[in-house]
Structures are given as structure tokens and as C-alpha cells.
Design an enzyme around this catalytic site. Sequence first.
Site, PDB file in Angstrom:
ATOM      1  N   SER A 176     -21.394 -21.198  35.529  1.00 50.91           N
ATOM      2  CA  SER A 176     -20.141 -21.355  34.793  1.00 50.91           C
ATOM      3  C   SER A 176     -18.896 -21.271  35.670  1.00 50.91           C
ATOM      4  O   SER A 176     -17.868 -21.831  35.308  1.00 50.91           O
ATOM      5  CB  SER A 176     -20.072 -20.341  33.655  1.00 50.91           C
ATOM      6  OG  SER A 176     -20.383 -19.047  34.102  1.00 50.91           O
ATOM      7  N   HIS A 204     -23.159 -24.780  29.628  1.00 54.32           N
ATOM      8  CA  HIS A 204     -22.233 -25.820  30.098  1.00 54.32           C
ATOM      9  C   HIS A 204     -22.901 -27.173  30.334  1.00 54.32           C
ATOM     10  O   HIS A 204     -22.221 -28.153  30.625  1.00 54.32           O
ATOM     11  CB  HIS A 204     -21.550 -25.362  31.392  1.00 54.32           C
ATOM     12  CG  HIS A 204     -20.781 -24.095  31.212  1.00 54.32           C
ATOM     13  ND1 HIS A 204     -19.489 -24.078  30.731  1.00 54.32           N
ATOM     14  CD2 HIS A 204     -21.127 -22.804  31.390  1.00 54.32           C
ATOM     15  CE1 HIS A 204     -19.077 -22.828  30.638  1.00 54.32           C
ATOM     16  NE2 HIS A 204     -20.056 -22.028  31.032  1.00 54.32           N
ATOM     17  N   LYS A 236     -18.775 -24.768  23.284  1.00 51.67           N
ATOM     18  CA  LYS A 236     -18.235 -25.478  24.440  1.00 51.67           C
ATOM     19  C   LYS A 236     -18.223 -26.980  24.136  1.00 51.67           C
ATOM     20  O   LYS A 236     -17.383 -27.422  23.373  1.00 51.67           O
ATOM     21  CB  LYS A 236     -19.011 -25.067  25.688  1.00 51.67           C
ATOM     22  CG  LYS A 236     -18.605 -23.625  26.004  1.00 51.67           C
ATOM     23  CD  LYS A 236     -19.412 -22.894  26.988  1.00 51.67           C
ATOM     24  CE  LYS A 236     -18.827 -21.480  27.106  1.00 51.67           C
ATOM     25  NZ  LYS A 236     -19.776 -20.495  27.559  1.00 51.67           N
TER      26      LYS A 236
HETATM   27  C1  LIG Z   1     -19.891 -19.069  27.411  1.00 50.59           C
HETATM   28  C2  LIG Z   1     -21.219 -18.662  27.915  1.00 50.59           C
HETATM   29  C3  LIG Z   1     -22.053 -17.832  27.165  1.00 50.59           C
HETATM   30  C4  LIG Z   1     -21.600 -17.170  25.915  1.00 50.59           C
HETATM   31  O1  LIG Z   1     -21.572 -18.036  24.838  1.00 50.59           O
HETATM   32  P1  LIG Z   1     -20.634 -17.698  23.610  1.00 50.59           P
HETATM   33  O2  LIG Z   1     -21.135 -18.545  22.522  1.00 50.59           O
HETATM   34  O3  LIG Z   1     -19.250 -18.005  24.037  1.00 50.59           O
HETATM   35  O4  LIG Z   1     -20.832 -16.217  23.344  1.00 50.59           O
HETATM   36  C5  LIG Z   1     -23.314 -17.584  27.629  1.00 50.59           C
HETATM   37  N1  LIG Z   1     -23.746 -18.110  28.790  1.00 50.59           N
HETATM   38  C6  LIG Z   1     -22.964 -18.884  29.556  1.00 50.59           C
HETATM   39  C7  LIG Z   1     -23.494 -19.433  30.841  1.00 50.59           C
HETATM   40  C8  LIG Z   1     -21.672 -19.178  29.144  1.00 50.59           C
HETATM   41  O5  LIG Z   1     -20.883 -19.923  29.899  1.00 50.59           O
END
Ligand SMILES: *Cc1c(COP(=O)(O)O)cnc(C)c1O
Length: 389
Positions: A176, A204, A236
Site C-alpha cells: 500500500s 489495492h 478503495k
Molecule cells: C486499506 C487497507 C486495509 C483496510 O481496509 P479497510 O476496509 O479500509 O478497513 C487492509 N489492507 C490493506 C493492504 C489496505 O490498504
Amino acid sequence: MTFDLSARLVDRRAANLFRQRPLLQGPQGPLVRVDGRELLAFCSNDYLGLANHPQVIAAMQSGAERWGVGGAASHLVIGHSAPHHELEEALAAFTGRPRALLFSTGYMANLAVVTALLGQGDSVFEDRLNHASLLDAGLLSGARFSRYLHNDAQSLGKRLEKAEGNALVVTDGVFSMDGDLADLPALCTQARARGAWVMVDDAHGFGPLGATGSGIVEHFGLGLDEVQVLVGTLGKAFGTAGAFVAGSEELIETLIQFARPYIYTTSQPPAVACATLKSLELLRAEHWRREHLATLIRRLRQGAESIGLTLMDSPTPIQPILVGDSARAVRLSALLRERGVMVGAIRPPTVPVGGARLRVTLSAAHSAAQVERLLETLAECWPLVAADE
Ligand SMILES: *Cc1c(COP(=O)(O)O)cnc(C)c1O
């Protein structure tokens, strides 16, 4: 004895690590109103430009009219409604897996899987750069915890030799903060040789990667035999909220029976599931979103290199510009902001010490002209901080 919170906060400021929340005064999009100013933003994870899409909004509105606002109970009591179920079936089909299970957040999905599959006497192997939720999940599980060198299958292999009990290899699909891809083929080979399972958190990659957008596992042509546990998030690229785990019938049933972060929480609002079903439909119908995004990524990389910026090895919408020093990263971010461009500075402990960066993220909602404006502004500001030490 008392809590000395103020000393902690003072130290945080002194180290240039103090965080503040920008106040967003309108919907997410390339042009946002933040703290009273209109800015061109490159910091959301809305990769496909669906967070403020009229059809997704309409699906949520009509979902609320039909299903009400709150889930009002956990899934096991009476909170599992038809839109949740339909979305689970659609996500299973989309990822080509027997079954999927919906969660309210990705953080909870990760805690749920690792704590349900592992306990004392088991082993968990994590990439050093894994997302905080995966690291927390590993620690909470009580399993023997081992971190291998970033994306290094040899380092994983050595650690796997000492595995005890059930062994789970856990990795981000797309990292990320760096935007690079997990070397899944090599990691899976190591896991397989030792009888370990592989869990991929594709927060992502789900949406941007793969021939149909179903993510990194599709990108590498892998399946259930190599990656037993696939986690995707919906906040996302899908522009809504929530997450899912996709895998075998037995995996999903195990989570329903034993995963505490699944059992002891209220289901997400059904209208959110209605919105996500619409996002999935748009992703499948509107190929131009992923194609346009790929064009913007290429242009940004080419432009940034010609300015002399240091990029990372990323083929994804996450395009960090490596700066190094935290104070310098903050200064570059501030200079851009004075010129109406918003890019977040990411500092330790989110990234390693000395690895501060500007995390540029691109969206299919950005125009080519907006990316040009980012590049022009970077070309103007970078020389102003490049000489700082
Ligand atoms: C954003 C993210 C999460 C968390 O997901 P949410 O739905 O925002 O709680 C978990 N793992 C990764 C790699 C992320 O980028």
C-alpha cells in the site's frame, strides 16, 4: 502515577510526525474542497472513480428506501439480508471462487481470517511491509510470528523451515505504501513446498489489476490451489465500503463458525451492499476506466522521471515519490498545496525511517490535463526542496 500524554504529543511534533486530519467539505473526487480551499487531489484510493458516481449513489439511495438504513444485528442473528447475500454470490463469481464472505471493513476481515485459522502452536509468516491490519492480526492470533524480508521468497523459504502447526503465509497483493506487486508465483512455490497456505490481502489490486479487474491472483493466473485465502476491500477501487474473503466452502464456513470479528459485529448497512453491486456492474461494463487509469500511470511515470524524481517499482495507481527525510517530505507537500495540489506526505512509522515519501495515487476520474498539472507543479517545487538537507 499519571498518564503523560502531553509529553508524547510534544515529542511527536518535534519529530515532524504529528498527524492532522484534512477536513473534506464535499464528495471525493479529483477536485476537492479541503479546509476551505479547492484543491486538485492525488491522495484518495478511489482508483476507478466510483466513490461519487451517480449510478452508485442512486443504488445506495434506492437500497436505503427498500432495505432501511442499519443492518441492526450481526449476520448470525438477523442482520444478514438479501443484498449482503447477493453481493457475496457476485463476489465469489467475480473472483472465480466457490464462496465469499462480506465484512464491514478490511481491517476486520484480516483480523477474522488470521485469528480463526491460527492459534498457539501454529505459525504465521508475514512480509515486513505488510499492512498494519495484517501484522496486528498475526500478533493477535497467538501463533508464532515471523516477518520475512520484503517480497523475498528465499527469506520466506528459510523461515518456513521452522514452521510449527498450521502455517499461513500472509502478504499484501499490492503494497500500500510502495505500489509494488507481491511476487506471488515465487511465494506460493515456497509455501506449497512446506504445506503452508497463502493469504493475499488485495486491497489495492482488486479493481485495477487482472484481465477482468479481479486482482493480483488473476494477474498472475493463480487459483485456489496456490492462494487459499483472498481478501479484497470495497472502500478503495469499488468506491463504497467493506471487504470480503473469498475461498473454499470450508474456509468460509470456518469463518462463519469461528471468526470473532465476524460473529460479534453488526452487518454493514444493506444499502452499502446495493451500492457495491452497482460498482461491480460498472467495473465490468466500463472498460475505459481501467484503460484510462493505465494511460495516466504511464504518463505520470514518464513525466516524473524526466523531472528527476525517484519513483518506486510500481505498475499500479500508487506512485510514491521517494523523498527520504520526513521534514523535506512535509515541505514538498506544503509547497504543492500552496499551488493548489494535494498529495499526502507519508512518514514513519507508516513507512521505514528515512523512507518518507509523497504518495501520489491516480484515479480513472483524473483527466490527462490534471496529471500534466501535477507534473508541472512538481517540476516547479522539487528544485526548492532538492537542495535541502
Ligand atoms: C486499506 C487497507 C486495509 C483496510 O481496509 P479497510 O476496509 O479500509 O478497513 C487492509 N489492507 C490493506 C493492504 C489496505 O490498504
